[in-house]
Design a protein around this motif. Structure first.
Motif, PDB file in Angstrom:
ATOM      1  N   PRO A 101      17.662   2.440 100.246  1.00  0.00           N
ATOM      2  CA  PRO A 101      17.008   3.264 101.273  1.00  0.00           C
ATOM      3  C   PRO A 101      17.282   4.752 101.067  1.00  0.00           C
ATOM      4  N   HIS A 102      16.249   5.559 101.283  1.00  0.00           N
ATOM      5  CA  HIS A 102      16.296   7.025 101.222  1.00  0.00           C
ATOM      6  C   HIS A 102      16.373   7.586  99.798  1.00  0.00           C
ATOM      7  N   VAL A 103      16.390   6.722  98.774  1.00  0.00           N
ATOM      8  CA  VAL A 103      16.350   7.231  97.403  1.00  0.00           C
ATOM      9  C   VAL A 103      14.891   7.482  97.040  1.00  0.00           C
ATOM     10  N   GLN A 104      14.591   8.740  96.720  1.00  0.00           N
ATOM     11  CA  GLN A 104      13.207   9.127  96.420  1.00  0.00           C
ATOM     12  C   GLN A 104      12.876   8.909  94.948  1.00  0.00           C
ATOM     13  N   ARG A 105      13.768   9.294  94.067  1.00  0.00           N
ATOM     14  CA  ARG A 105      13.561   9.050  92.641  1.00  0.00           C
ATOM     15  C   ARG A 105      14.891   9.145  91.922  1.00  0.00           C
ATOM     16  N   VAL A 106      14.922   8.595  90.722  1.00  0.00           N
ATOM     17  CA  VAL A 106      16.104   8.631  89.870  1.00  0.00           C
ATOM     18  C   VAL A 106      15.674   9.198  88.524  1.00  0.00           C
ATOM     19  N   VAL A 107      16.329  10.284  88.108  1.00  0.00           N
ATOM     20  CA  VAL A 107      15.952  10.970  86.876  1.00  0.00           C
ATOM     21  C   VAL A 107      16.654  10.297  85.696  1.00  0.00           C
ATOM     22  N   ASP A 108      15.858   9.778  84.760  1.00  0.00           N
ATOM     23  CA  ASP A 108      16.391   9.135  83.553  1.00  0.00           C
ATOM     24  C   ASP A 108      16.925  10.220  82.621  1.00  0.00           C
TER      25      ASP A 108
END
Length: 866
Positions: A101-108
Motif C-alpha cells: 500500500p502507498h507504493v507508487q513505483r519502484v525504480v530499477d
C-alpha cells in the motif's frame, strides 16, 4: 490556594474509592477512544509558509508522479558483483514491493544505470552522425557550387545566342536547359538550406544533451564495482506520513527473497522509522527512579505510589492526545515528549506530597489530617510548580511554528493532568494505604510502639523536622564569593561548546550503529557519495511562450538550468527527472558533495539559491527548492529565529511568577539568572556530545552532527518549569524560616536543610527518567532527553543547591526587598499555607466540645494493619 487544596485533599481521602474509580473510568474512556478513533502518528515535520512546502505543493500539482516521498533500499551482493540470479531476485522483490500500500513505483537501479551508461554511447553516435552530416553538407555545398558555375556559363552563352539568333531552335533548347538548371540549383539550394538547418538543430540538441549528460555525470545507482545498488521506492505521499505498518511490509516481503539469493538489503530511515514510545533506555530510567523512591521513602509500597500517580497521569494525558489524532495530525515526537515530561514531573510531584505526609505522621499528626495538610502545603507547591511548567510549554504557541505549538500543548496538558492526579489520587491512595506508607522500622525509629498511635510515642523530642546537608550549605555559605565564582566558572566552561551550536534534523547517520538505516546511510555515502543521502529537488517554472514548447525547447531549458546549477560550488550532479504536461514546469535532482547534516551543505544551498536568483532576473525562470535537506535548513532557521522571542517571554514570565510567590524583587532575578546558567550549560554539553562527538560511544552518538532543531526552544521551556520547581521547594523553605523570625542568613541554612533531601531525590529521579530517553530508539528524542538530564543536574545541584544559597547569604535581608506599592499590587497565593494554619486555628478556637469530639473521631488515626 492552600485552603482550597486542603478541602480537596480531605474530600479525596474521605472518598478514596470513588476518586480512584473515577480516574480509572477516565483512563479506560480515553484509552478506548485512542484505540478506536485515533489515527497513526507521523514523522513528517511541516511548517506552513516555508519555501520547501510551497515547492512540494507546486510539484504535486504540476508533476504528481515526482511529488511522492522516497525510501531507499541498498542491496549488496555477497558474491562480489551481482549475478544474473541475484538480479532476478531483486526484480522479484521490486515486483513484490509494488503491491505494498502507498507504493507508487519502484525504480530499477540496473535499468536506470543502463540508461545512464547508454546515454554516453548515444551521444557518441549522435556526434558521429553530426560529423557525417557536416561532411555531406560540405560535399553538397561543393556540388551546388559546381552546378551554379555550370549554370552561370550556360546563362552567359544563352545571353549571346539570344542576341544573335533569338528565335533559333538552339537558343530555345539552351533556354530550356538553363531553366531546368536554375530549377535544379534552386531545389539543391533549398535541400542544402534544409540540411544545414537540420544540422544546426542537431548540433544544438547534441550540445543540450551533452550539457545535460555532463551535469548528470557522477550520478549512479549501481556502484562501479557492481557490488552495491540503490533501489528507490517512491510513495504516493511523504514517506513520514505513511503508516509504519505499511512501510514495515517492505522489509517483511523483501528480506526472504533477497537473502535467499545471497543479497543483503539495508533499508533507509524513511522505511524503518518506528513510532514506539518505550524502549530499553526508558525502562532503565524508570527502574532507577523506582530505586531512588525506595531509598527515600523507605519501602517498596510507598515508592509505588509516585509511580502509580505518574503512570495514571501519563496514561490519561497520552490517551487523550492519541484520541485527538482523529481531528489533528500529531508528530511522533509529540507523545514521546509528553511521556518523558509526564513521567518525570508525575513522579516528582507525588513524591513531594508523599514525603510531606510521611513527615507529618512521623511527627504525630493524625493520618487523615496529615493527608489533607500534605495536599494543602506540598500540594500548593506542586500546583504552582506544575503551573509554571504548563505555562512555559503552552507558550511554545508563541513561536508561530505549528509542530512546536502541538508539542507544547500536548505536553502541557499531560503535565496538567499529572498535577491533577497528584493532588487527587495521592490523598486517596495515602488514605487507603494507612500506616503502610511508612515502614515498621521508620515507625520504631520515630518512637512509635504502635504505628500512628501518638499515645504509644512518649518521646516528643523527636518532633524536630528532618535536617540534611547542613555541612554542605555551611561550606557553600562560608565563602560565598568563592562559591559564586566557582559555579560561574564551571558553567562557563560547560557552555563554551554552545558557541558552535548548529541546528538540523536527524537522518540515517544518527541511527544506532549496525541498524539497517545506519548501514544504508553509510553504504550510500561510501559508494555513491554523501550527497545522495539528501538530494535537493529544484522545481523550475519557465516563462510563458506562445503555443506549446517543443521537446527541443524543453531540452534547451533543461540544459541551461542544469548547467547553471551544476556550476555551483559543492554540487556534484544535476539530473532532470520530471516535466509537467504543459511543459512549463521542470524538476531536477541536485546532488551536493556533502551529506544532509554536513557543515558545508547550507553554503551549497545558498549558492543554488544565488544561481536561481540570477536565472530569474535574466531568463525569467523561477526556481524553488525542496527536499529533506532544504527542509532541515529552513526549519532550523525558523526555529533559531523564534528562540530569542520565546526566551524573552519565558524570562519575563519567570520574574513575574517568582515575585508573586516570594514577595521579592531580588529573588526572582537570582532564580532567573541561575536558570539561564542551567540552559547554557545544557546547550554546551549537548553540543559537545551530539555535535562534536565527545563521549559519543557512551551515549550512542554514531555520527555527530547538528543539534535537533527543536531542542533549544523545548529545553528552555521545559527547564524553566523544572527550575522553578527546585527554586520553589528550596527557597520557599528559606522564606518560611524567615517568616518565623529567623534572620535572613540563618533562614538560608535552615530552609536548605529542611528541603534538600526531597529536592535531591526529585532531581535524581527526573535525571534518571530524562537520561533513559537520552538512549531512546527515537533519534529526535535523544538530544532532548540528554539536554534535559544535564540541565536538571546542573540546575538542581550546581545552581539551586550551591549558587542560590551562596548568593542569598551574600545578599542577606536585601534578598527579600520589595517596594510596598508592588507588594500591594501582587496577589498573595499563600503557597506556604500560612493563612491555612491561621484558618484552622480559628476554626479550632470556635469549635464546641461536641464538635471537637466529632472532629477527634474524624481525625482519629487509622488502625495499623497486621
Amino acid at each position: 490556594m492552600s485552603t482550597a487544596l486542603y478541602r480537596i485533599g480531605r474530600w479525596c481521602a474521605a472518598h478514596a474509592w470513588r476518586v480512584l474509580a473515577a480516574w480509572v473510568a477516565v483512563l479506560v474512556a480515553v484509552g478506548t477512544l485512542a484505540g478506536t478513533v485515533g489515527t497513526p502518528l507521523t514523522n513528517q515535520v511541516s511548517i506552513p509558509g516555508t519555501e520547501f512546502e510551497r515547492v512540494v505543493e507546486r510539484l504535486g500539482t504540476e508533476i504528481p508522479s515526482a511529488a511522492g516521498g522516497f525510501g531507499r533500499v541498498v542491496v549488496e551482493s555477497d558474491s562480489g558483483s551481482f549475478t544474473d540470479a541475484q538480479k532476478q531476485a531483486i526484480t522479484e522483490a521490486m515486483d513484490t514491493w509494488k503491491t505494498v500500500p502507498h507504493v507508487q513505483r519502484v525504480v530499477d537501479p540496473f535499468a536506470a544505470q543502463q540508461q545512464i551508461d547508454e546515454s554516453a554511447q548515444k551521444l557518441a553516435d549522435s556526434q558521429e552522425q553530426l560529423a557525417d552530416g557536416r561532411a555531406q553538407l560540405e560535399s553538397g555545398t561543393a556540388q551546388l557550387a559546381d552546378a551554379k558555375g555550370q549554370l552561370a556559363g550556360g546563362e552567359a552563352f544563352l545571353a549571346q545566342l539570344e542576341k544573335t539568333d533569338p528565335d533559333g531552335q538552339a537558343t530555345a533548347d539552351l533556354r530550356a536547359q538553363v531553366e531546368d538548371g536554375q530549377r535544379q540549383v534552386a531545389e539543391g539550394q533549398q535541400k542544402l538550406d534544409d540540411a544545414r538547418e537540420q544540422l544546426l538543430a542537431g548540433e544544438a540538441q547534441y550540445a543540450d544533451g551533452k550539457t545535460v549528460a555532463d551535469a548528470s555525470a557522477g550520478t549512479r545507482l549501481v556502484s562501479e564495482d557492481g557490488r552495491y545498488a540503490v533501489i528507490q521506492v517512491q510513495f504516493d505521499d511523504n514517506a513520514q506520513s505513511i503508516a509504519p505498518e505499511d512501510r514495515a511490509l517492505i522489509p517483511e516481503k523483501g528480506d526472504p527473497i533477497l537473502e535467499a539469493a545471497g543479497v543483503t538489503p539495508s533499508y533507509s530511515v524513511e522505511i524503518t522509522q518506528a513510532l514506539e514510545f518505550i524502549g530499553p533506555g526508558e525502562i532503565l530510567g524508570l527502574a532507577v527512579a523506582l530505586l531512588v523512591l525506595v531509598l527515600v521513602l523507605g519501602s517498596l509500597v510507598a515508592a509505588g505510589l509516585p509511580l502509580l500517580v505518574a503512570l495514571l497521569g501519563v496514561g490519561v494525558g497520552l490517551g487523550g492526545a492519541m484520541a485527538a489524532t482523529a481531528f489533528i495530525e500529531l508528530n511522533s515526537t509529540t507523545p514521546a515528549l509528553a511521556l518523558m515530561l509526564g513521567l518525570a514531573v508525575g513522579i516528582d510531584y507525588a513524591l513531594f506530597i508523599v514525603n510531606r505526609h510521611r513527615a507529618n505522621i512521623l511527627h504525630g499528626m493524625p493520618l487523615r489530617e496529615s493527608v489533607a495538610r500534605s495536599v494543602a502545603t506540598a500540594g500548593s507547591a506542586v500546583t504552582f510548580a506544575g503551573a509554571t511548567v504548563v505555562i512555559a510549554l503552552a507558550a511554545l504557541v508563541l513561536s508561530g511554528i505549528p509542530i512546536l505549538a502541538e508539542m507544547g500543548l500536548v505536553a502541557a496538558v499531560t503535565v496538567a493532568v499529572s498535577v491533577l492526579v497528584a493532588v487527587t489520587v495521592a490523598p486517596a491512595v495515602m488514605r487507603l494505604m494507612g500506616t503502610r506508607i511508612v515502614s515498621r522500622r521508620a515507625w520504631r525509629k520515630a518512637g512509635f510502639a504502635t504505628p500512628a498511635d501518638a499515645s504509644s510515642r512518649p518521646d516528643t523530642a523527636a518532633d524536630r523536622p528532618e535536617e540534611h546537608g547542613a555541612w554542605y550549605v555551611g561550606a557553600v555559605t562560608r565563602r560565598p564569593w568563592l562559591t559564586v565564582l566557582g559555579v560561574v566558572a564551571l558553567v562557563g566552561v560547560m557552555a563554551v561548546p554552545a558557541l558552535d551550536m548548529r541546528l538540523g534534523l536527524p537522518d540515517g547517520g544518527s541511527e544506532p550503529t549496525g541498524s539497517s538505516a545506519y548501514t544504508a546511510y553509510t553504504a550510500v555515502a561510501d559508494e555513491f557519495g554523501p550527497g545522495m543521502n539528501g538530494p535537493v529537488v529544484a522545481v523550475a517554472e519557465l516563462p510563458a511562450v506562445d503555443g506549446t514548447r517543443t521537446d527541443a525547447q524543453v531540452l534547451d531549458a533543461q540544459a541551461s538550468i542544469a548547467s547553471a546549477l551544476r556550476g555551483v560550488d559543492g554540487v556534484v550532479s544535476v539530473v532532470p527527472f520530471g516535466v509537467s504536461e504543459d511543459k512549463e514546469t521542470l524538476a531536477f535532482q541536485v546532488v551536493p558533495s556533502t551529506g544532509p547534516a554536513d557543515e558545508g551543505t547550507p553554503a551549497t544551498i545558498d549558492g543554488i539559491r544565488g544561481v536561481a536568483s540570477l536565472l530569474e532576473r535574466h531568463d525569467g525562470v523561477e526556481i524553488g527548492l525542496t527536499g529533506q535537506t532544504v527542509a532541515n535548513i529552513e526549519i532550523s532557521d525558523r526555529l533559531q529565529g523564534a528562540l530569542p522571542f520565546y526566551l524573552t517571554v519565558v524570562v519575563g514570565l519567570s520574574l513575574l511568577i517568582l515575585m508573586v510567590v516570594f514577595r521579592s524583587v531580588v529573588v526572582p532575578l537570582v532564580a532567573t539568572g541561575g536558570f539561564l546558567l542551567s540552559v547554557v550549560a545544557a546547550f554546551g554539553a549537548t553540543v559537545a556530545v551530539h555535535q562534536w562527538g565527545w563521549l559519543g560511544d557512551w551515549f550512542g552518538v554514531t555520527q555527530p552532527g547538528p543539534i535537533l532543531s527543536f531542542m533549544p526552544i523545548i529545553l528552555i521551556g521545559v527547564l524553566f518549569g523544572l527550575a522553578m520547581d527546585y527554586q520553589m521547594f528550596l527557597v520557599s523553605g528559606m522564606h518560611e524560616s524567615r517568616a518565623h523570625g529567623e534572620d535572613a542568613r540563618t533562614a538560608v541554612r535552615s530552609g536548605f536543610v529542611h528541603g534538600v533531601k526531597v529536592v535531591t531525590a526529585a532531581a535524581i529521579i527526573m535525571t534518571s527518567v530524562f537520561l533513559g530517553f537520552a538512549f531512546s530508539h527515537l533519534v529526535m528524542v535523544r538530544p532532548i532527553g540528554f539536554g534535559l538530564a544535564v540541565g536538571v543536574l546542573v540546575d538542581a545541584f550546581v545552581v539551586r543547591m550551591t549558587l542560590t544559597p551562596a548568593v542569598m547569604h551574600l545578599l542577606g535581608e536585601r534578598a527579600w526587598w520589595m517596594p510596598r506599592w508592588l507588594d500591594r499590587l501582587l496577589p498573595d497565593l499563600d503557597v506556604e499555607g500560612v493563612r491555612l494554619a491561621d484558618h484552622l486555628a480559628q476554626e479550632d478556637a470556635r469549635t464546641t466540645p461536641a464538635e471537637a469530639a466529632d472532629a477527634a473521631e474524624v481525625r482519629e488515626p487509622v488502625a495499623p494493619r497486621a
